[in-house]
Design an enzyme around this catalytic site. Structure first.
Site: not given
Ligand code: GUN
Length: 285
Positions: A53, A97, A120
């Site tokens: 990211k 996350q 998100d």
């Molecule tokens: N954990 C697995 N996929 C994601 C996601 O798309 N966003 C976040 N914040 N955590 C995750």
């Protein structure tokens, strides 16, 4: 012959477009969009996702702020951090996350993120907007799936879509988005009686189970489009999806690979959501 839905190269194209757009925004507003990323603990998969990211932010001209905490941070402390980021005028998007350690409620943390910074798309406001069809931040993985289907001109309207998995992050929002695209949608899960019978009816099959090569060739209808959301390690330690790609692919009209399919698209939608958050905040000023 099947077509590989190349999420990686599509992502590269889209990220270049985002970068051009953020350069224009910086000219216009004097700063670039900014994404705050919170990581708790040292789960290797989460560390990899967060690194991806950050790299995508760099490629898109988005500023990223990294907040790394030890596994033992308290829920209260994490909520305080999120609230400080909610109030920070220089931060446009906030992402925590997942998964979080057991002593921290994921729901409480996602509920604390301000809806206007919820890039998100996990907050109750974003999910409610998705359910009622209002404009909102769409959860990144399901939105990435829709973008891929459109980019590869895979028809959705009137088609039968089967989603395997009912997580709040992928399965449920993917089902809602496919419904919004006028597909007829079936959602399958661990209590589904005859899974193969259901999946064999799918024109579009979305696998979001989290089990390596769980979807086998016999579970797929000839000519189906298959979207594999899984990122697993097979017994030999290699990355693999939820679909037994090698045997399933020849039956499909189109299929996403793992890696290089849904994963990069998830991150690309996060970038687009961050830019959207930035533009909305400036438009409201
Ligand atoms: N954990 C697995 N996929 C994601 C996601 O798309 N966003 C976040 N914040 N955590 C995750």
């Amino acid at each position: 012959m099947y077509e590989i839905i190349d999420g990686k190269s599509l992502s590269m194209r889209l990220r270049a477009e985002v970068a051009a757009h953020t350069a224009e925004l910086e000219e216009k507003y004097g700063r670039r969009p900014c994404l705050a990323v919170i990581l708790v603990g040292n789960n290797p998969a989460s560390q990899t996702y967060v690194r991806n990211k950050e790299r995508a932010c760099e490629a898109c001209g988005i500023k990223s702020l990294m907040y790394s905490f030890n596994e033992d941070i308290s829920e209260e402390q994490l909520i305080k951090t999120v609230n400080a980021l909610n109030a920070d005028e220089g931060v446009d998007g906030i992402l925590c996350q997942l998964p979080l350690p057991c002593h921290i409620s994921e729901e409480k943390i996602t509920d604390t993120i301000a809806p206007e910074k919820d890039v998100d798309g996990f907050s109750p406001v974003s999910l409610g907007n998705l359910l009622s069809g209002k404009d909102s931040f769409l959860p990144c993985t399901p939105a990435g799936i829709i973008e891929m289907l459109h980019a590869y001109s895979i028809p959705v309207s009137g088609k039968h879509c089967v989603v395997v998995g009912r997580s709040n992050i992928v399965g449920k929002p993917a089902a809602l988005l496919m419904l919004r695209e006028n597909a007829t949608v079936t959602v399958c899960h661990s209590h589904t009686k005859d899974l193969a019978e259901e999946t064999r009816r799918a024109d579009i099959l979305i696998a979001a189970v989290g089990r390596p090569k769980f979807i086998t060739a016999d579970m797929i209808k000839e000519g189906a489009a298959v979207i594999d959301v899984g990122i697993n390690r097979s017994e030999d330690g290699k990355l693999c999806g939820d679909v037994d790609f090698e045997n399933a692919a020849p039956k499909c009209s189109a299929i996403t690979p793992v890696p290089g399919g849904v994963g990069p698209m998830t991150v690309t939608i996060l970038m687009k959501n961050t830019v959207k958050a930035f533009e909305k905040r400036f438009a409201e000023k």
